[in-house]
Write an enzyme that holds these catalytic residues in place. Structure first.
Site, mmCIF file in Angstrom:
data_model
loop_
_atom_site.group_PDB
_atom_site.id
_atom_site.type_symbol
_atom_site.label_atom_id
_atom_site.label_comp_id
_atom_site.label_asym_id
_atom_site.label_seq_id
_atom_site.Cartn_x
_atom_site.Cartn_y
_atom_site.Cartn_z
ATOM 1 C CG ASN A 1 7.293 47.997 -9.345
ATOM 2 O OD1 ASN A 1 6.384 47.191 -8.419
ATOM 3 N ND2 ASN A 1 6.877 48.942 -9.891
ATOM 4 C CG HIS B 1 3.429 46.441 -6.627
ATOM 5 N ND1 HIS B 1 4.931 46.403 -6.478
ATOM 6 C CD2 HIS B 1 2.977 46.388 -5.446
ATOM 7 C CE1 HIS B 1 5.152 46.282 -5.211
ATOM 8 N NE2 HIS B 1 4.077 46.024 -4.776
ATOM 9 C CG HIS C 1 2.140 40.727 2.649
ATOM 10 N ND1 HIS C 1 2.505 41.956 3.503
ATOM 11 C CD2 HIS C 1 2.248 41.189 1.346
ATOM 12 C CE1 HIS C 1 2.891 42.899 2.310
ATOM 13 N NE2 HIS C 1 2.548 42.414 1.207
ATOM 14 N NE ARG D 1 3.990 40.010 -2.038
ATOM 15 C CZ ARG D 1 3.185 39.005 -1.687
ATOM 16 N NH1 ARG D 1 1.928 38.947 -2.302
ATOM 17 N NH2 ARG D 1 3.698 38.247 -0.842
#
Length: 328
Positions: free
Chosen positions: A100, A75, A197, A71
């Site tokens: 975050n 990001h 995911h 992730r």
């Protein structure tokens, strides 16, 4: 072996050209000479091994760092490109932005950087460490491996106010398409990358609005009734919003296609996930990726290479940070 060979050819092509995806220009690797496989082969030949060992050690202590690092890389790339800016600490940096706050694995990146500085001072960027660590995290959760092009340099700017383009848990398909398209990524790549995911968790606060009656209507009718009851048990209406729930129920620690099968059964946890099944623009891709002939692993590898080249700094731009949490 044929897949690796084809991917290497693809990456070489990607480093030199802007590729058209669904009629749109793909994001360029950035200024300078571009990224390439084996960038550190002479300047720091053990770089990838050092990163891999650091990620493996971190994973052994806490398996949650695998989805956290994956992730983190997403990001990072979605905010001004893959420049390691998410790693910088301080007031109002990207790390302080709400999306975050629950990322995990920063200490693994710092550990790898410390070892790399001892072996090859001032050579390997934090942005490259993060890209390599994301790949290694997928491998550790029994996903595919792929050659990672390197040569990124580190950015000097990290602002929480720049995180508005990050995909959100309540985003519709149209909003997700807009955010991915702005970075040169097509709808199929959107579905494939969100398939990340398949590992990890989400806090109750990110989806509890789907579970209970509200002024706008009853619980989200797209949720399987049995699954709804399970989620309501895990996330009571007035319970702890920080409780974590598996994003891929039944297979949250294994990188596989179970995530897509769950969407087809109304078992997507986030609204932004479940709409990939209910929206006709994305459902065919979900169906392909959940099929017995699924090409998810290869598709994910290619999509990660594309994403990891978004807006990169190369050549003389940016810097090589001495520590990943602060600019030089």
């Amino acid at each position: 072996m044929n897949f690796v060979r084809s991917l290497c050819v693809f990456i070489t092509f990607l480093s030199c050209l802007v590729i058209s995806v669904h009629g749109q220009a793909a994001a360029r690797p950035g200024p300078g000479s571009g990224t390439r496989i084996g960038f550190y082969s002479t300047t720091c030949p053990n770089a990838e091994t050092i990163v891999r060992n650091a990620v493996t050690a971190g994973f052994s202590s806490n398996p949650r760092i695998a989805p956290g690092i994956l992730r983190m890389h997403f990001h990072d790339c979605f905010v001004q490109g893959c420049d390691g800016s998410i790693l910088i600490t301080g007031t109002n940096t990207e790390r302080t932005a709400v999306p975050n706050l629950n990322l995990r694995g920063f200490e693994v990146i710092d550990n790898a950087k410390t070892q790399l500085e001892a072996a090859c001072p001032g050579v390997v960027s934090c942005a490259d460490i993060l890209a390599l660590a994301a790949r290694d995290s997928v491998v550790l959760t029994r996903g595919t491996s792929w050659p990672v092009p390197t040569g990124r340099r580190d950015g000097r700017v990290s602002l929480a106010s720049n995180t508005n383009n990050l995909p959100g848990p309540g985003d519709s398909v149209a909003v997700q398409q807009q955010k991915f398209s702005a970075l040169g990524l097509g709808t199929r790549e959107l579905v494939v990358l969100v398939g990340g995911h398949t590992i990890g968790t989400a806090g109750c606060a990110t989806f509890r609005n789907r579970l209970y009656n509200s002024t706008t209507g009853p619980a989200d009718p797209t949720i399987d009734p049995t699954f709804l009851a399970q989620l309501q048990t895990q996330c009571p209406q007035n319970g702890d919003a920080s409780v974590r729930v598996d994003l891929d129920t039944g297979s949250a620690t294994t990188f596989d296609t179970s995530y897509f099968n769950n969407l087809s059964r109304g078992r997507g946890v986030l609204q932004s996930d479940q709409v990939l099944w209910t929206d006709p623009a994305t459902r065919p891709f979900v169906q392909q990726l959940m099929s017995p002939r699924s090409t998810f692993n290869g598709d994910f590898a290619r999509a990660m290479v594309r994403m990891s080249n978004i807006g990169v700094l190369t050549g003389a731009t940016g810097e090589i940070r001495r520590v990943c949490s602060a600019v030089n």
